[in-house]
Design an enzyme around this catalytic site. Structure first.
Site, PDB file in Angstrom:
ATOM      1  N   PRO A  10       5.381  27.402  27.095  1.00  0.00           N
ATOM      2  CA  PRO A  10       6.598  27.297  26.298  1.00  0.00           C
ATOM      3  C   PRO A  10       6.666  26.051  25.414  1.00  0.00           C
ATOM      4  O   PRO A  10       6.206  24.979  25.817  1.00  0.00           O
ATOM      5  CB  PRO A  10       7.711  27.249  27.361  1.00  0.00           C
ATOM      6  CG  PRO A  10       7.044  26.728  28.581  1.00  0.00           C
ATOM      7  CD  PRO A  10       5.638  27.267  28.538  1.00  0.00           C
ATOM      8  N   ASN A  11       7.231  26.254  24.248  1.00  0.00           N
ATOM      9  CA  ASN A  11       7.496  25.193  23.259  1.00  0.00           C
ATOM     10  C   ASN A  11       6.250  24.669  22.552  1.00  0.00           C
ATOM     11  O   ASN A  11       6.350  23.835  21.659  1.00  0.00           O
ATOM     12  CB  ASN A  11       8.272  24.014  23.888  1.00  0.00           C
ATOM     13  CG  ASN A  11       9.591  24.467  24.475  1.00  0.00           C
ATOM     14  OD1 ASN A  11      10.337  25.183  23.812  1.00  0.00           O
ATOM     15  ND2 ASN A  11       9.873  24.114  25.718  1.00  0.00           N
ATOM     16  N   ASN A  74      -2.584  25.775  29.094  1.00  0.00           N
ATOM     17  CA  ASN A  74      -1.637  24.669  29.049  1.00  0.00           C
ATOM     18  C   ASN A  74      -0.291  25.272  29.464  1.00  0.00           C
ATOM     19  O   ASN A  74       0.383  25.902  28.654  1.00  0.00           O
ATOM     20  CB  ASN A  74      -1.533  24.047  27.647  1.00  0.00           C
ATOM     21  CG  ASN A  74      -0.585  22.849  27.643  1.00  0.00           C
ATOM     22  OD1 ASN A  74       0.180  22.642  28.584  1.00  0.00           O
ATOM     23  ND2 ASN A  74      -0.627  22.063  26.575  1.00  0.00           N
ATOM     24  N   ALA A  77       5.871  23.149  30.328  1.00  0.00           N
ATOM     25  CA  ALA A  77       6.895  22.810  31.333  1.00  0.00           C
ATOM     26  C   ALA A  77       6.751  23.620  32.617  1.00  0.00           C
ATOM     27  O   ALA A  77       7.164  23.167  33.694  1.00  0.00           O
ATOM     28  CB  ALA A  77       8.287  22.996  30.738  1.00  0.00           C
ATOM     29  N   HIS A 100      -3.631  19.624  29.314  1.00  0.00           N
ATOM     30  CA  HIS A 100      -2.424  19.037  28.741  1.00  0.00           C
ATOM     31  C   HIS A 100      -2.800  18.101  27.610  1.00  0.00           C
ATOM     32  O   HIS A 100      -3.793  17.358  27.717  1.00  0.00           O
ATOM     33  CB  HIS A 100      -1.651  18.231  29.792  1.00  0.00           C
ATOM     34  CG  HIS A 100      -1.166  19.070  30.926  1.00  0.00           C
ATOM     35  ND1 HIS A 100      -0.057  19.879  30.828  1.00  0.00           N
ATOM     36  CD2 HIS A 100      -1.667  19.260  32.170  1.00  0.00           C
ATOM     37  CE1 HIS A 100       0.109  20.523  31.972  1.00  0.00           C
ATOM     38  NE2 HIS A 100      -0.859  20.175  32.803  1.00  0.00           N
TER      39      HIS A 100
HETATM   40  C1  DQA Z   1       2.428  19.348  28.226  1.00  0.00           C
HETATM   41  C2  DQA Z   1       3.103  18.382  29.240  1.00  0.00           C
HETATM   42  C3  DQA Z   1       4.318  19.033  29.881  1.00  0.00           C
HETATM   43  O1  DQA Z   1       4.942  18.124  30.791  1.00  0.00           O
HETATM   44  C4  DQA Z   1       5.342  19.397  28.820  1.00  0.00           C
HETATM   45  O2  DQA Z   1       6.426  20.091  29.399  1.00  0.00           O
HETATM   46  C5  DQA Z   1       4.754  20.181  27.693  1.00  0.00           C
HETATM   47  C6  DQA Z   1       3.431  19.825  27.191  1.00  0.00           C
HETATM   48  C7  DQA Z   1       1.260  18.673  27.489  1.00  0.00           C
HETATM   49  O3  DQA Z   1       0.466  19.409  26.910  1.00  0.00           O
HETATM   50  O4  DQA Z   1       1.167  17.438  27.446  1.00  0.00           O
HETATM   51  O5  DQA Z   1       5.395  21.060  27.118  1.00  0.00           O
HETATM   52  O6  DQA Z   1       1.910  20.437  28.950  1.00  0.00           O
END
Ligand code: DQA
Length: 161
Positions: A10-11, A74, A77, A100
């Site tokens: 997500p995101n 990845n 969250a 990540h």
């Molecule tokens: C993430 C790290 C996570 O804690 C965060 O919620 C993300 C991105 C990263 O790629 O650094 O959305 O996975």
């Protein structure tokens, strides 16, 4: 030819705009281009998927069984919250690498725990977009080894499943 499923949680569709001081300026489309380039160099086939809906990703993992040899993910969250994602990865029986962009271990305490890491063969965290490329490479090396030993384990030691 090895087939690898790359999953963006997500995101991550907002990369480039989202907190660039943490996640950098590279967009998700640019990361996918870098992955496609590295896959070509490695001689493997990849498919990439991003979703903000957990069920979509759970279904993609289930349907990857028998069609893919491994997963680079990845979980964003969901890393820190999702027992369902952990169960899906473990249940698929597919080797997975968690990646990540940021170093989750150097961030807020709630980000320092990954529910997914224990069911993955390894984790790459903190190298920006390069984390994906290193994860893909590590997974391909693991899959190319006949014995499927853990990359970090002494020779002959099997990964616990
Ligand atoms: C993430 C790290 C996570 O804690 C965060 O919620 C993300 C991105 C990263 O790629 O650094 O959305 O996975």
């Amino acid at each position: 030819m090895l087939r690898i499923l790359v999953i963006h949680g997500p995101n991550l569709n907002l990369l480039g705009l989202r907190e660039p001081e943490i996640y950098g300026a590279t967009t998700l489309a640019e990361i996918d281009d870098l992955l496609a380039e590295r896959a070509k160099e490695l001689g493997v086939e990849i498919e990439t998927v991003q979703s903000n809906h957990e069920g979509v990703i759970l279904d993609r993992i289930a349907s990857a069984v028998g069609r893919f040899d491994g997963i680079v993910i990845n979980p964003a969250a969901w890393t820190h919250t999702s027992v369902a994602l952990r169960d899906a990865i473990k249940g698929s029986g597919l080797p997975a690498v968690e990646v990540h962009l940021s170093n989750i271990h150097a961030r807020e305490p709630f980000r320092q725990q990954s529910l997914v890491a224990p069911v993955c063969i390894g984790q790459v965290s903190g190298f920006g977009p390069e984390s994906y490329l290193l994860g893909l490479e590590g997974l391909c090396r693991y899959l190319s080894r006949g014995d499927r030993s853990s990359p970090g384990a002494p020779a002959g030691q099997e990964v616990e499943s």
